[in-house]
Motif scaffolding. Structure first.
Motif, PDB file in Angstrom:
ATOM      1  N   ILE A 179     -12.469   2.124   2.220  1.00 38.16           N
ATOM      2  CA  ILE A 179     -12.102   1.736   3.641  1.00 38.16           C
ATOM      3  C   ILE A 179     -10.347   2.111   3.446  1.00 38.16           C
ATOM      4  O   ILE A 179      -9.892   2.945   4.053  1.00 38.16           O
ATOM      5  N   ILE A 180     -10.098   2.654   1.939  1.00 37.73           N
ATOM      6  CA  ILE A 180      -8.582   2.978   1.004  1.00 37.73           C
ATOM      7  C   ILE A 180      -9.126   4.062   1.282  1.00 37.73           C
ATOM      8  O   ILE A 180      -7.591   4.519   1.220  1.00 37.73           O
ATOM      9  N   LYS A 181     -10.048   4.891   0.730  1.00 37.02           N
ATOM     10  CA  LYS A 181      -9.872   6.393   0.941  1.00 37.02           C
ATOM     11  C   LYS A 181      -9.692   6.512   2.285  1.00 37.02           C
ATOM     12  O   LYS A 181      -8.723   7.806   1.654  1.00 37.02           O
ATOM     13  N   GLU A 182     -10.285   6.670   2.946  1.00 37.87           N
ATOM     14  CA  GLU A 182      -9.991   7.595   4.561  1.00 37.87           C
ATOM     15  C   GLU A 182      -8.276   6.974   4.930  1.00 37.87           C
ATOM     16  O   GLU A 182      -7.828   8.097   5.218  1.00 37.87           O
ATOM     17  N   ILE A 183      -8.308   5.621   4.599  1.00 33.39           N
ATOM     18  CA  ILE A 183      -6.808   5.586   4.210  1.00 33.39           C
ATOM     19  C   ILE A 183      -5.509   6.419   3.888  1.00 33.39           C
ATOM     20  O   ILE A 183      -4.316   7.095   4.283  1.00 33.39           O
ATOM     21  N   LYS A 184      -6.118   6.782   2.493  1.00 32.65           N
ATOM     22  CA  LYS A 184      -5.234   7.512   2.427  1.00 32.65           C
ATOM     23  C   LYS A 184      -5.217   8.722   2.465  1.00 32.65           C
ATOM     24  O   LYS A 184      -4.225   9.993   2.181  1.00 32.65           O
ATOM     25  N   MET A 185      -5.970   9.400   3.091  1.00 30.34           N
ATOM     26  CA  MET A 185      -6.249  10.844   3.826  1.00 30.34           C
ATOM     27  C   MET A 185      -6.125  10.872   4.883  1.00 30.34           C
ATOM     28  O   MET A 185      -5.291  12.006   4.997  1.00 30.34           O
ATOM     29  N   LYS A 186      -5.348   9.750   5.153  1.00 28.03           N
ATOM     30  CA  LYS A 186      -4.522  10.650   6.633  1.00 28.03           C
ATOM     31  C   LYS A 186      -3.550   9.514   6.109  1.00 28.03           C
ATOM     32  O   LYS A 186      -2.568   9.848   7.728  1.00 28.03           O
ATOM     33  N   LEU A 187      -2.937   8.639   5.648  1.00 32.81           N
ATOM     34  CA  LEU A 187      -1.368   8.735   5.217  1.00 32.81           C
ATOM     35  C   LEU A 187      -0.871   9.502   4.623  1.00 32.81           C
ATOM     36  O   LEU A 187      -1.600  10.118   3.529  1.00 32.81           O
ATOM     37  N   ASN A 188       0.600   9.950   4.929  1.00 35.72           N
ATOM     38  CA  ASN A 188       1.004  10.649   3.897  1.00 35.72           C
ATOM     39  C   ASN A 188       2.127   9.801   2.783  1.00 35.72           C
ATOM     40  O   ASN A 188       2.269   8.670   3.633  1.00 35.72           O
TER      41      ASN A 188
END
Length: 183
Positions: free
Chosen positions: A24-33
């Motif tokens: 989940i953290i990896k997905e958040i990092k991919m979507k947020l800048n």
């Protein structure tokens, strides 16, 4: 033996949850800048500041920070200056509107003063060469300070200070570089 079995089963579940959380953290990092993180930092800084400093308003400071924060770069200082200037133009127009409104307090007076204040804010914004988006932020500041102030000059002054504070916080957060992972 039963305790070891239950502990092992709980450990496997915990490891599974940790792996899911990591995904989940990896997905958040991919979507947020970095801009998204700067928005969170600047808005939360304004909220905490408003809790600690009695005269700061949470909403005006947070709105201002939200609208003014930007990515770092060569133009950050100039853009930050323009955003603070837009906030100042709109806020001062609102204080002037409220001051004039006290002489003849009626809805028609308010309507006329708002129309003149919006036109004046747009005129001054163009006179100092603010970009069109920032001229709109100046008008938004005018509306927030004037209408949330409900005709109280002291309240409007407080809102103006809170809004300018939020713009300064956003400018400060914007000039700090954030290193992002390469994708």
């Amino acid at each position: 033996m039963l305790v070891v079995f239950l502990f092992g089963k709980c450990s496997l579940r915990l490891i599974g949850l940790v792996l899911q959380l990591e995904q989940i953290i990896k997905e958040i990092k991919m979507k947020l800048n970095s801009l998204d993180f700067k928005i969170v930092v600047s808005v939360m800084f304004c909220i905490v500041s408003a809790w600690l400093i009695p005269f700061l308003g949470i909403l005006p400071a947070s709105f201002s920070a939200l609208l003014c924060v930007q990515e770092e770069g060569l133009t950050s200082k100039k853009s930050g200056y323009y955003r603070i200037l837009a906030t100042l133009i709109g806020g001062l127009a609102a204080v002037l509107l409220i001051y004039c409104y006290h002489f003849i307090p009626s809805k028609i007076t308010l309507f006329c003063l708002l129309m003149l204040a919006i036109l004046g804010t747009l005129y001054v914004s163009k006179s100092v060469a603010l970009p069109p988006f920032l001229a709109r932020i100046a008008v938004l500041t005018l509306l927030i300070v004037a209408i949330m102030g409900k005709g109280d000059l002291l309240y409007a002054g407080n809102r103006l200070l809170s809004t300018i504070y939020g713009a300064f916080v956003a400018w400060g957060v914007s000039i700090v570089p954030i290193k992002q992972d390469k994708k």
